[in-house]
Each structure stands twice: as C-alpha cells, then as structure tokens.
Write a protein that holds these residues in place. Structure first.
Motif, PDB file in Angstrom:
ATOM      1  N   ASP A  18       0.809  -1.222   0.000  1.00 51.79           N
ATOM      2  CA  ASP A  18       0.000   0.000   0.000  1.00 51.79           C
ATOM      3  C   ASP A  18       0.840   1.268   0.000  1.00 51.79           C
ATOM      4  O   ASP A  18       0.366   2.326  -0.426  1.00 51.79           O
ATOM      5  CB  ASP A  18      -0.927   0.017   1.224  1.00 51.79           C
ATOM      6  CG  ASP A  18      -2.005  -1.050   1.149  1.00 51.79           C
ATOM      7  OD1 ASP A  18      -2.268  -1.524   0.026  1.00 51.79           O
ATOM      8  OD2 ASP A  18      -2.565  -1.410   2.196  1.00 51.79           O
ATOM      9  N   TYR A  21       1.841   1.276  -4.004  1.00 48.96           N
ATOM     10  CA  TYR A  21       0.879   1.136  -5.085  1.00 48.96           C
ATOM     11  C   TYR A  21      -0.538   1.438  -4.606  1.00 48.96           C
ATOM     12  O   TYR A  21      -0.939   1.012  -3.522  1.00 48.96           O
ATOM     13  CB  TYR A  21       0.922  -0.296  -5.645  1.00 48.96           C
ATOM     14  CG  TYR A  21       2.296  -0.712  -6.105  1.00 48.96           C
ATOM     15  CD1 TYR A  21       2.846  -0.184  -7.271  1.00 48.96           C
ATOM     16  CD2 TYR A  21       3.053  -1.626  -5.365  1.00 48.96           C
ATOM     17  CE1 TYR A  21       4.120  -0.562  -7.682  1.00 48.96           C
ATOM     18  CE2 TYR A  21       4.325  -2.008  -5.779  1.00 48.96           C
ATOM     19  CZ  TYR A  21       4.856  -1.462  -6.932  1.00 48.96           C
ATOM     20  OH  TYR A  21       6.109  -1.825  -7.333  1.00 48.96           O
ATOM     21  N   ASN A  22      -1.267   2.175  -5.428  1.00 52.60           N
ATOM     22  CA  ASN A  22      -2.681   2.422  -5.180  1.00 52.60           C
ATOM     23  C   ASN A  22      -3.498   1.616  -6.180  1.00 52.60           C
ATOM     24  O   ASN A  22      -3.302   1.740  -7.398  1.00 52.60           O
ATOM     25  CB  ASN A  22      -3.009   3.912  -5.346  1.00 52.60           C
ATOM     26  CG  ASN A  22      -2.350   4.764  -4.279  1.00 52.60           C
ATOM     27  OD1 ASN A  22      -2.314   4.391  -3.112  1.00 52.60           O
ATOM     28  ND2 ASN A  22      -1.816   5.908  -4.686  1.00 52.60           N
ATOM     29  N   HIS A  24      -6.879   0.792  -8.115  1.00 54.46           N
ATOM     30  CA  HIS A  24      -8.134   1.409  -8.550  1.00 54.46           C
ATOM     31  C   HIS A  24      -8.907   0.366  -9.349  1.00 54.46           C
ATOM     32  O   HIS A  24      -8.359  -0.259 -10.264  1.00 54.46           O
ATOM     33  CB  HIS A  24      -7.857   2.640  -9.410  1.00 54.46           C
ATOM     34  CG  HIS A  24      -7.035   3.689  -8.729  1.00 54.46           C
ATOM     35  ND1 HIS A  24      -7.595   4.697  -7.975  1.00 54.46           N
ATOM     36  CD2 HIS A  24      -5.691   3.865  -8.669  1.00 54.46           C
ATOM     37  CE1 HIS A  24      -6.632   5.459  -7.490  1.00 54.46           C
ATOM     38  NE2 HIS A  24      -5.465   4.986  -7.883  1.00 54.46           N
TER      39      HIS A  24
END
Length: 217
Positions: A18, A21-22, A24
C-alpha cells in the motif's frame, strides 16, 4: 478490470504494498446501443485519471485493457487468464466468429438456468458453485451479455500493444493453455486463478512491477 460479467470483488485477494501502489478498480459500464469495442474502451479510458497507469485485466477485462492502452499512455499492461491475439482463442470461438453464432447464445436465460439447476440438483458442491457465481458474476443485463459475447468473438486486435505481461493457468478451460504463447504459466491454474491462486498472482505481479520479470511480447 474484471472478467466478463464479473465485479471487482474477484480482486479481493490481490494484495500489493500500500505504501507503493494504489489499486483502482473499474466496474463494467452498460454498453450503448450497437456500441463498438473501440468506443466502449474510450469510455473506460475516461474513467482513468492517473497518468501512465499500470493496467491489469482478467479474461475479457484483459482484452479491454489492451484496447485502452491504445488510447492513453500506460506504463505496463498485465493480463490474467486472457488472450493477446485472436489466434489464441479456442477453436469453438473461432468457429463462432466464422458462423456468427454469437447471435444465438441465450444470454437472457443465464439466471433462469442457474435457479432451475439449483432446485433440481441436490449436490452441495453445485449449490456452492452457483452461489459463488452469483457473488462474483453480478453484471447480468441481457444488453451487456449480448454485447460482451459478440465483442469477444469478433475481437481482431488491430495494431496490438507491445510488451504485454501475461499470466495464465495450464488448466484454463475458457482459453486453453495449448493455444497461449509467451505467457507465465501456473501449473494446474484455472480460469478463476485470480481468486483461488492469489498468492501466486501477487508474487508474479510484484515481480512485474519491480521489473524483475522477463517481458512477454
């Protein structure tokens, strides 16, 4: 991007760092009347606000992210349990394209068949599998299913994107491994390995994201 008819809960076991990287998630849009795959992909692309994203797609979602990558700049494209070219389709899909058989698939009966099967079949395993389908395969409008079947079968992948990373199972019953080229294979992995083999998927995603993975073209 999830597979055909699937919602983003199929990614519930996909875990990345986390702090780096996000994630979506893109849900399916309802197709417009006679909408082309190219136009649909442009609408999906408008939902992506990040610059140079890494696109990940499962099954039909893998086809969609390849089309989106032709529209916007992306860093990487990763497909799971999908195909990179129509030549990787099984013979039954190639025949369906040749004879236009997508017109005859009874998509409006998908839910009815499930309910009838659940009533007349006593197998606990069958009931559990149907319940799983209902949880993860929730995009069920006839308009969407008709559109999806047609556009999978008719996909030509003109001007394909390069350096697509491909993760695939050797026991995939939708897109058989024997027709898949240049992929990283999971032994005995099935078409739903994103759900049941998430540990392997997570490991491979990390390798790809950290550039420690040989590129597939």
């Amino acid at each position: 991007m999830p597979g055909m008819a699937a919602n983003c809960e199929i990614f519930e076991n996909i875990k990345l760092n986390d702090s780096k990287y996000n994630l979506h998630f893109i849900e399916w849009l309802e197709p417009e009347k006679k909408e082309s795959l190219e136009h649909y992909s442009k609408r999906i692309a408008l939902m992506i606000k990040e610059k140079n994203p890494i696109l990940i797609g499962v099954s039909f979602g893998g086809i969609i992210v390849q089309e989106v990558a032709k529209i916007i700049p992306v860093e990487k494209v990763i497909i799971i349990s999908s195909v990179k070219d129509p030549s990787e389709f099984p013979v039954r899909i190639q025949w369906a394209k040749k004879w236009g058989l997508y017109h005859f698939f009874p998509t409006s009966y998908v839910t009815l068949i499930e309910n009838i099967t659940k009533k007349i079949v006593s197998s606990k395993k069958i009931h559990q599998r149907i319940d799983m389908y209902k949880k993860y395969l929730s995009v069920r409008s006839k308009n969407y299913l008709d559109w999806a079947f047609k556009n999978i079968i008719l996909w030509e992948n003109k001007n394909p994107v390069q350096n697509v990373y491909h993760l695939h199972g050797t026991k995939d019953h939708i897109f058989p491994a024997k027709r898949i080229k240049n992929a990283d294979f999971l032994e005995n992995g099935t078409h739903v390995m994103v759900l049941i083999n998430a540990r392997w998927i997570n490991k491979k995603l990390l390798e790809i994201l950290e550039n420690n993975h040989e590129e597939n073209v």
